[in-house]
Design an enzyme around this catalytic site. Structure first.
Site, short mmCIF file in Angstrom:
data_model
loop_
_atom_site.label_atom_id
_atom_site.label_comp_id
_atom_site.label_asym_id
_atom_site.label_seq_id
_atom_site.Cartn_x
_atom_site.Cartn_y
_atom_site.Cartn_z
N LEU A 131 3.49 7.29 15.43
CA LEU A 131 3.14 7.79 14.11
C LEU A 131 2.61 6.64 13.27
CD1 LEU A 131 6.12 10.15 13.11
CD2 LEU A 131 3.77 10.83 13.62
N ASP A 132 1.50 6.86 12.56
CA ASP A 132 0.96 5.84 11.67
C ASP A 132 1.92 5.59 10.51
OD1 ASP A 132 -1.35 5.62 13.18
OD2 ASP A 132 -2.49 7.04 11.96
N PRO A 133 1.81 4.44 9.84
CA PRO A 133 2.71 4.15 8.71
C PRO A 133 2.67 5.22 7.61
CG PRO A 133 1.60 2.14 9.41
CD PRO A 133 0.98 3.26 10.20
N LEU A 134 1.49 5.82 7.37
CA LEU A 134 1.37 6.85 6.34
C LEU A 134 2.20 8.09 6.67
CD1 LEU A 134 -0.06 8.09 3.81
CD2 LEU A 134 -1.90 8.82 5.35
N ALA A 135 2.37 8.36 7.96
CA ALA A 135 3.01 9.60 8.40
C ALA A 135 4.53 9.51 8.33
CB ALA A 135 2.58 9.92 9.83
#
Length: 286
Positions: free
Chosen positions: A39-43
């Protein structure tokens, strides 16, 4: 004996998946920790964490089908295809909710998707995001993905909330970008939450701040990953051959099969073909 099992983590925004792994090594007191499906940091949302011998299941752990709730923000195009990127262009002419709903069938079923430059895919040994950060861009071959369903859940502060069920390998921010292009206004992903991965749900996940060393005893067993496979309890002779990595005869039906000892210990995920059972990956302590 080490700590073994599966932890369902509800990842916070701002953390990388590797940040979570590093933190959990200290919390759980176990060095062997990995995860399935970055998962990307934004998610935020569900991150399936593999602990101890469960890390041997990494190749099997990324579910074929996942579910997300994404915030689609129309009128903004960025270089990363999400709200964290540099603004490339914007539009004041925005679609209605009806426009968005009518466009969604165009993106369901088996479709082609060009991976974003800001991704970890390698081309000629270089990760795309490293090339992108240097200001470069390379041609990327489209990939076939499957969007099982997209539902518009309504608007929230100008963003449209989309619930998406899709195959692994789908870039939701690219889906948002492509949806914006189709609508003629541009668009990007403003937020993302993974709610399901295979049979696992974020409803059963824990926040990292809530975890303690005592949670080592509440990990899901490794065989949870293979719940769709048949189960077979081995005889002592069969178990001996299984533990040595040798095939053995069985009357079990063909297919992927979980092997258990007579005492109930999960030994391996295997495959039965024509009355012969072979180990695909073992999980017993050696």
């Amino acid at each position: 004996m080490g700590v073994n099992g599966i932890l369902l983590l509800d990842k916070d925004e701002g953390w990388t998946s590797q940040d979570c792994v590093s933190k959990l090594r200290g919390v759980l007191g176990e060095r062997r920790i990995g995860h399935a499906g970055t998962l990307d940091p934004l998610a935020t949302g569900l991150l399936v964490v593999l602990v101890g011998r469960a890390t041997r299941a990494a190749a099997f752990a990324e579910a074929e089908t996942k579910e997300y709730v994404a915030a689609f923000r129309p009128g903004i195009v960025t270089d990363t295809q999400d709200i964290t990127g540099n603004l490339l262009r914007s539009s004041s002419v925005l679609p209605t909710e009806e426009d968005v709903r009518k466009a969604l069938p165009r993106f369901t079923g088996e479709i082609e998707q060009i991976p974003p430059m800001y991704s970890a895919i390698k081309i000629n040994g270089q990760k795309l995001y490293d090339i992108a950060r240097r200001g470069g861009e390379v041609n990327r071959a489209p990939r076939r993905i499957t969007i099982h369903s997209i539902d518009c859940l309504g608007q929230e502060r100008g963003d449209y909330l989309l619930r998406i069920r899709c195959s692994k390998g789908t870039y939701i921010r690219t889906l948002c970008h492509d949806l914006g292009e189709y609508l003629g206004c541009g668009g990007c992903m403003a937020a993302l939450r993974r709610t399901r991965s295979g049979s696992f749900s974020v409803e059963n996940a824990q926040r990292i701040a809530e975890l303690t060393r005592a949670d080592r005893d509440t990990l899901l067993p490794v065989d949870t990953l293979f719940s769709a496979a048949a189960a077979l309890t081995l005889t002592a002779a069969q178990e001996k051959r299984c533990r040595c990595g040798n095939p053995f005869r069985t009357g079990a039906p063909d297919g992927d099969t979980r092997f258990y000892s007579e005492s109930g210990e999960f030994l391996a995920i295997g495959r039965v073909t024509g009355g012969e059972a072979v180990t695909v990956k073992s999980f017993f302590e050696v």
